[in-house]
Enzyme design. Structure first.
Site, PDB file in Angstrom:
ATOM      1  N   MET A   1       0.813  -1.207   0.000  1.00  0.00           N
ATOM      2  CA  MET A   1       0.000   0.000   0.000  1.00  0.00           C
ATOM      3  C   MET A   1       0.849   1.260   0.000  1.00  0.00           C
ATOM      4  SD  MET A   1      -2.862   0.833  -0.502  1.00  0.00           S
ATOM      5  CE  MET A   1      -4.483   0.439  -0.068  1.00  0.00           C
ATOM      6  N   CYS A   2       1.996   1.236   0.707  1.00  0.00           N
ATOM      7  CA  CYS A   2       2.811   2.451   0.783  1.00  0.00           C
ATOM      8  C   CYS A   2       3.351   2.826  -0.605  1.00  0.00           C
ATOM      9  CB  CYS A   2       3.947   2.275   1.778  1.00  0.00           C
ATOM     10  SG  CYS A   2       4.984   0.860   1.428  1.00  0.00           S
TER      11      CYS A   2
END
Ligand SMILES: [Zn+2]
Length: 460
Positions: free
Chosen positions: A233-234
């Site tokens: 996700m980052c």
């Protein structure tokens, strides 16, 4: 198969060459020499034949008249399989497929033509083979595999799968395991229906021969199927490097936030307007980070999680599958033992190995499955374990238990009203639910036609 020549015309052309292709009087659809390529394998011995093999003319008769094969899937692998089997002398073939033909299938699913778009794959494939290969009788079923019961599957000698879904594969595996008959714990070999399973993903493919109850089953090696690849996700949110990262950003974060088509409209990969929206937004995001390569096609691929299908990979894997069917049906050669991998991403690589049975496989071992949790664990944790454990990977497990002599559903996701009624149980501890140490839990899931029994072991 060359395009452009009508089957009837082709047959006529063949029949017009009587000196080469005399029609055999014993069987109107068999001309002289029709099966000579197959007879070479069955009517003489060779260095690679099975040690117990005895050349005979009867084996060909068995192929032509008796042997009954089920092909699951009439897509990329299925078209190849049907063609290979029909030309190898198999004439009693059933095919099951629940899909209809899409225009994007036509580049590789060569039994289909533009006029067939929208029609059921199974029916069009069967019609094509039946009209092109005289004497071959393919019976189509425009249905899901789950629509059939044991009596349907029991009629086949061999089942060959060309599926793109692991759930369907596992279900089929479970079905064949449920047909096994054990007498005093000893497996009755006549109840075994061999399963040949082919799979492809882009330039990679695999093939396995499964003798249910005897060799490793699909669930024995479930760890080999990695869960869907997700980008961290980052990366998606703050440091995208690939066009895919930009598309994922729009799919996961922007769509739910901006709700471009209204509050409750979920992103639909088959809706061109939805894909267009995601495509445009992904372009904007990509421009921001100087990333190139976002296209409409890639957008659809990422949203629908499509891995491009490669015709040559399908052809190789289907050919290997059909060869295994032939080997098992005729007993002329030793079958693959039991797993083949194929990869032509970079050069060409192929390798075979023997996948081993898992002693406590939840599908084929007949060993009660253990669930170890403290009494203070919540039902939600059990549910997560069933779906996330690498060797279980269930999809929407329904859990029932016998409590005070009554069958009680603890949680069931697939029926909305029952889900709502049983949802509060997820936050309760096992103790609060009245479950005891040693309690049996019955778990049903789409990955198997049978209920899996678990035994609850309380840990402290
Ligand atoms: Zn197994």
């Amino acid at each position: 198969m060359a395009d452009g020549e009508e089957p009837a015309k082709k047959r006529q052309r063949i029949e017009e060459q009587p000196e080469k292709m005399a029609v055999d009087v014993s069987s109107s659809s068999d001309w002289d020499g029709r099966w000579s390529h197959v007879q070479k394998f069955l009517e003489r011995s060779g260095p690679f034949t099975h040690p117990d093999f005895e050349p005979s003319e009867e084996t060909l008769q068995f192929l032509l008249e008796t042997c009954k094969i089920l092909v699951i899937g009439a897509g990329g692998l299925g078209c190849e399989l049907l063609k290979n089997l029909a030309l190898s002398g198999f004439r009693n073939i059933h095919v099951v497929d629940m899909d209809t033909i899409d225009v994007s299938n036509l580049n590789r699913q060569f039994l289909f033509r533009p006029k067939d778009v929208g029609r059921p794959k199974a029916e069009v494939a069967a019609d094509f083979i039946n009209s092109r290969v005289p004497g071959c009788h393919v019976v189509p079923h425009f249905k899901k595999i789950q629509d059939f019961d044991e009596s349907f599957y029991r009629q086949f000698h061999i089942i060959v799968c060309g599926l793109d879904s692991i759930i369907a594969r596992r279900w089929m595996n479970g079905m064949l395991l449920s047909l096994l008959i054990y007498e005093d714990g000893v497996l009755d070999p006549s109840s075994i229906i061999p399963l040949i399973d082919g799979g492809t993903e882009g330039f990679k493919g695999n093939l396995r021969v499964i003798l249910p109850g005897m060799t490793a089953c699909i669930d024995c090696t479930l760890e080999l199927y990695p869960p869907q690849i997700n980008f961290p996700m980052c990366t998606i949110a703050s440091m995208p490097r690939l066009p895919e990262h930009c598309i994922e950003y729009v799919r996961i974060l922007q769509w739910p936030k901006e709700k471009p088509f209204g509050d409750d409209v979920a992103l639909d990969g088959d809706n061109p307007e939805h894909i267009q929206w995601v495509f445009q937004k992904s372009l904007e995001r990509a421009a921001e980070f100087n990333i190139t390569g976002v296209t409409y096609r890639l957008t659809q691929g990422v949203v629908k999680r499509i891995i491009p299908a490669v015709a040559s990979t399908n052809a190789v894997i289907a050919a290997a599958c059909a060869t295994e069917v032939f080997k098992i049906a005729t007993s002329a050669y030793i079958p693959l033992n039991n797993y083949l991998v194929f990869n032509d991403v970079d050069g060409l690589y192929t390798y075979t190995f023997e996948a081993e049975r898992k002693e406590n496989c939840s599908a084929c071992s007949q060993v009660p499955q253990k669930l170890q949790f403290p009494p203070s664990a919540k039902l939600q944790e059990v549910l997560e374990y069933l779906t996330e454990n690498a060797s279980l990977q269930m999809k929407s497990p329904a859990i029932t238990a016998t409590l005070e002599g009554k069958n009680k559903t603890l949680y069931l996701q697939t029926v909305a009203s029952i889900e709502e009624r049983t949802r509060p149980n997820l936050c309760k501890t096992l103790k609060e639910l009245g479950l005891a140490d040693g309690q049996e839990l019955a778990v049903a899931d789409v990955t198997t036609p049978q209920t899996v029994l678990f035994k609850l072991n309380f840990t402290s």
